[in-house]
Design a protein around this motif. Structure first.
Motif, PDB file in Angstrom:
ATOM      1  N   ASP A  93      53.780-115.777  48.357  1.00  0.00           N
ATOM      2  CA  ASP A  93      55.606-116.057  48.883  1.00  0.00           C
ATOM      3  C   ASP A  93      56.001-115.541  50.301  1.00  0.00           C
ATOM      4  OD1 ASP A  93      56.087-117.931  46.842  1.00  0.00           O
ATOM      5  OD2 ASP A  93      56.896-116.854  45.532  1.00  0.00           O
ATOM      6  N   HIS A  94      56.061-114.295  50.061  1.00  0.00           N
ATOM      7  CA  HIS A  94      56.400-112.651  51.467  1.00  0.00           C
ATOM      8  C   HIS A  94      55.318-113.574  52.473  1.00  0.00           C
ATOM      9  CE1 HIS A  94      57.317-109.383  53.764  1.00  0.00           C
ATOM     10  NE2 HIS A  94      56.130-109.211  53.501  1.00  0.00           N
ATOM     11  N   LYS A  95      54.444-113.692  52.389  1.00  0.00           N
ATOM     12  CA  LYS A  95      53.170-114.080  53.466  1.00  0.00           C
ATOM     13  C   LYS A  95      53.476-115.736  54.090  1.00  0.00           C
ATOM     14  CE  LYS A  95      48.778-114.655  55.111  1.00  0.00           C
ATOM     15  NZ  LYS A  95      48.659-115.375  56.197  1.00  0.00           N
ATOM     16  N   ALA A  96      54.126-116.302  53.190  1.00  0.00           N
ATOM     17  CA  ALA A  96      54.596-117.359  53.254  1.00  0.00           C
ATOM     18  C   ALA A  96      55.292-117.476  54.068  1.00  0.00           C
ATOM     19  CB  ALA A  96      54.766-119.357  52.403  1.00  0.00           C
ATOM     20  N   ALA A  97      56.989-116.834  53.752  1.00  0.00           N
ATOM     21  CA  ALA A  97      58.081-116.662  54.720  1.00  0.00           C
ATOM     22  C   ALA A  97      57.701-115.899  55.808  1.00  0.00           C
ATOM     23  CB  ALA A  97      58.668-116.243  53.933  1.00  0.00           C
ATOM     24  N   LEU A  98      56.906-115.287  56.109  1.00  0.00           N
ATOM     25  CA  LEU A  98      56.462-114.738  57.234  1.00  0.00           C
ATOM     26  C   LEU A  98      56.163-115.659  58.218  1.00  0.00           C
ATOM     27  CD1 LEU A  98      55.255-110.686  56.423  1.00  0.00           C
ATOM     28  CD2 LEU A  98      57.531-111.463  57.061  1.00  0.00           C
ATOM     29  N   ASP A  99      54.863-116.376  57.311  1.00  0.00           N
ATOM     30  CA  ASP A  99      54.210-117.197  58.498  1.00  0.00           C
ATOM     31  C   ASP A  99      55.167-118.368  58.710  1.00  0.00           C
ATOM     32  OD1 ASP A  99      51.753-115.890  57.710  1.00  0.00           O
ATOM     33  OD2 ASP A  99      51.666-117.885  56.110  1.00  0.00           O
ATOM     34  N   VAL A 100      56.104-118.888  58.471  1.00  0.00           N
ATOM     35  CA  VAL A 100      57.139-119.772  58.345  1.00  0.00           C
ATOM     36  C   VAL A 100      57.854-119.172  60.195  1.00  0.00           C
ATOM     37  CG1 VAL A 100      59.408-120.856  57.797  1.00  0.00           C
ATOM     38  CG2 VAL A 100      57.488-120.558  56.708  1.00  0.00           C
ATOM     39  N   LEU A 101      58.121-117.271  59.986  1.00  0.00           N
ATOM     40  CA  LEU A 101      59.190-116.853  60.758  1.00  0.00           C
ATOM     41  C   LEU A 101      58.146-116.981  61.746  1.00  0.00           C
ATOM     42  CD1 LEU A 101      60.645-114.065  58.538  1.00  0.00           C
ATOM     43  CD2 LEU A 101      62.266-116.285  60.436  1.00  0.00           C
ATOM     44  N   ASP A 102      57.245-116.026  61.864  1.00  0.00           N
ATOM     45  CA  ASP A 102      56.008-116.537  62.861  1.00  0.00           C
ATOM     46  C   ASP A 102      56.404-117.514  63.711  1.00  0.00           C
ATOM     47  OD1 ASP A 102      55.238-114.186  62.328  1.00  0.00           O
ATOM     48  OD2 ASP A 102      53.930-113.818  61.234  1.00  0.00           O
ATOM     49  N   ALA A 103      56.018-118.693  62.760  1.00  0.00           N
ATOM     50  CA  ALA A 103      55.914-119.899  63.650  1.00  0.00           C
ATOM     51  C   ALA A 103      57.516-120.439  64.585  1.00  0.00           C
ATOM     52  CB  ALA A 103      55.911-121.220  62.300  1.00  0.00           C
ATOM     53  N   LYS A 104      58.121-120.105  63.805  1.00  0.00           N
ATOM     54  CA  LYS A 104      59.717-120.128  64.874  1.00  0.00           C
ATOM     55  C   LYS A 104      59.739-119.148  65.761  1.00  0.00           C
ATOM     56  CE  LYS A 104      62.385-121.586  60.310  1.00  0.00           C
ATOM     57  NZ  LYS A 104      63.848-120.794  59.390  1.00  0.00           N
TER      58      LYS A 104
ATOM     59  N   GLU B 113      62.954-107.416  59.269  1.00  0.00           N
ATOM     60  CA  GLU B 113      63.987-107.321  57.512  1.00  0.00           C
ATOM     61  C   GLU B 113      63.197-107.574  56.412  1.00  0.00           C
ATOM     62  OE1 GLU B 113      67.340-108.928  58.942  1.00  0.00           O
ATOM     63  OE2 GLU B 113      68.693-107.447  59.896  1.00  0.00           O
ATOM     64  N   LYS B 114      62.483-108.587  56.325  1.00  0.00           N
ATOM     65  CA  LYS B 114      62.087-109.197  55.523  1.00  0.00           C
ATOM     66  C   LYS B 114      60.711-108.418  55.125  1.00  0.00           C
ATOM     67  CE  LYS B 114      62.088-113.680  54.630  1.00  0.00           C
ATOM     68  NZ  LYS B 114      62.366-113.272  53.543  1.00  0.00           N
ATOM     69  N   ILE B 115      59.577-107.812  55.738  1.00  0.00           N
ATOM     70  CA  ILE B 115      59.026-107.465  56.014  1.00  0.00           C
ATOM     71  C   ILE B 115      59.500-105.197  54.936  1.00  0.00           C
ATOM     72  CG2 ILE B 115      57.147-105.311  56.445  1.00  0.00           C
ATOM     73  CD1 ILE B 115      56.787-107.619  58.676  1.00  0.00           C
ATOM     74  N   ALA B 116      60.202-104.675  55.402  1.00  0.00           N
ATOM     75  CA  ALA B 116      60.828-103.869  55.267  1.00  0.00           C
ATOM     76  C   ALA B 116      61.593-103.761  53.573  1.00  0.00           C
ATOM     77  CB  ALA B 116      62.612-102.846  55.910  1.00  0.00           C
ATOM     78  N   SER B 117      62.185-105.024  53.728  1.00  0.00           N
ATOM     79  CA  SER B 117      62.700-105.123  52.077  1.00  0.00           C
ATOM     80  C   SER B 117      61.171-105.559  51.243  1.00  0.00           C
ATOM     81  CB  SER B 117      63.361-107.070  51.627  1.00  0.00           C
ATOM     82  OG  SER B 117      63.966-106.676  50.234  1.00  0.00           O
ATOM     83  N   PHE B 118      60.700-106.461  51.636  1.00  0.00           N
ATOM     84  CA  PHE B 118      59.083-106.650  50.411  1.00  0.00           C
ATOM     85  C   PHE B 118      58.460-105.179  50.141  1.00  0.00           C
ATOM     86  CE2 PHE B 118      54.761-107.360  50.108  1.00  0.00           C
ATOM     87  CZ  PHE B 118      54.826-108.200  48.425  1.00  0.00           C
ATOM     88  N   GLU B 119      58.364-104.218  51.457  1.00  0.00           N
ATOM     89  CA  GLU B 119      57.631-102.738  51.502  1.00  0.00           C
ATOM     90  C   GLU B 119      58.703-102.003  50.334  1.00  0.00           C
ATOM     91  OE1 GLU B 119      56.905-101.559  54.995  1.00  0.00           O
ATOM     92  OE2 GLU B 119      55.194-102.744  55.235  1.00  0.00           O
ATOM     93  N   SER B 120      60.079-102.175  50.357  1.00  0.00           N
ATOM     94  CA  SER B 120      60.784-101.368  49.361  1.00  0.00           C
ATOM     95  C   SER B 120      60.697-101.996  48.038  1.00  0.00           C
ATOM     96  CB  SER B 120      62.203-101.448  49.960  1.00  0.00           C
ATOM     97  OG  SER B 120      63.197-100.757  48.801  1.00  0.00           O
ATOM     98  N   HIS B 121      60.347-103.384  47.526  1.00  0.00           N
ATOM     99  CA  HIS B 121      60.128-103.993  46.634  1.00  0.00           C
ATOM    100  C   HIS B 121      59.502-103.435  46.174  1.00  0.00           C
ATOM    101  CE1 HIS B 121      64.390-105.674  46.693  1.00  0.00           C
ATOM    102  NE2 HIS B 121      64.562-106.748  46.935  1.00  0.00           N
ATOM    103  N   ALA B 122      58.006-103.006  46.520  1.00  0.00           N
ATOM    104  CA  ALA B 122      57.021-103.191  46.391  1.00  0.00           C
ATOM    105  C   ALA B 122      56.417-101.558  46.102  1.00  0.00           C
ATOM    106  CB  ALA B 122      55.926-103.332  47.109  1.00  0.00           C
TER     107      ALA B 122
END
Length: 103
Positions: A10-21, A57-66
């Motif tokens: 899910d995290h990778k998919a969200a990053l892919d969407v942001l990368d496309a935007k 922010e999404k990367i930082a949040s995911f890393e924090s949760h991980a």
């Protein structure tokens, strides 16, 4: 483990969407600049910047949760390692005691 893989997907998919935007905003910004529509180019630059900020922010949040998940799993892993070590020591002790009986 499956839950973690699903969250990573899910995290990778969200990053892919942001990368496309980001890519679309950057391409549109360049096109606007070529057309000398500097107001639009500036707005698209700001939009791309917001997408980049959201991505960071999404990367930082995911890393924090991980990290929190790893810390939560840590006591269970330590307990398992200790139990395995204890079982090995008990087996060695039993073996030594049997050797003493034979001697």
């Amino acid at each position: 483990a499956d839950s973690l893989r699903a969250q990573e997907a899910d995290h990778k998919a969200a990053l892919d969407v942001l990368d496309a935007k980001i890519a679309r905003a950057e391409a549109a910004k360049l096109e606007a600049a070529r057309e000398e529509d500097y107001g639009r180019a500036k707005a698209l630059k700001e939009e791309a910047g917001l997408f980049k900020k959201s991505r960071a922010e999404k990367i930082a949040s995911f890393e924090s949760h991980a990290s929190q998940r790893r810390q939560a799993d840590w006591p269970a892993n330590v307990k398992l390692d200790a139990e395995v070590m204890l079982a090995g020591l008990e087996a060695k002790l039993k073996g030594l005691q049997e050797c003493d009986k034979l001697a």
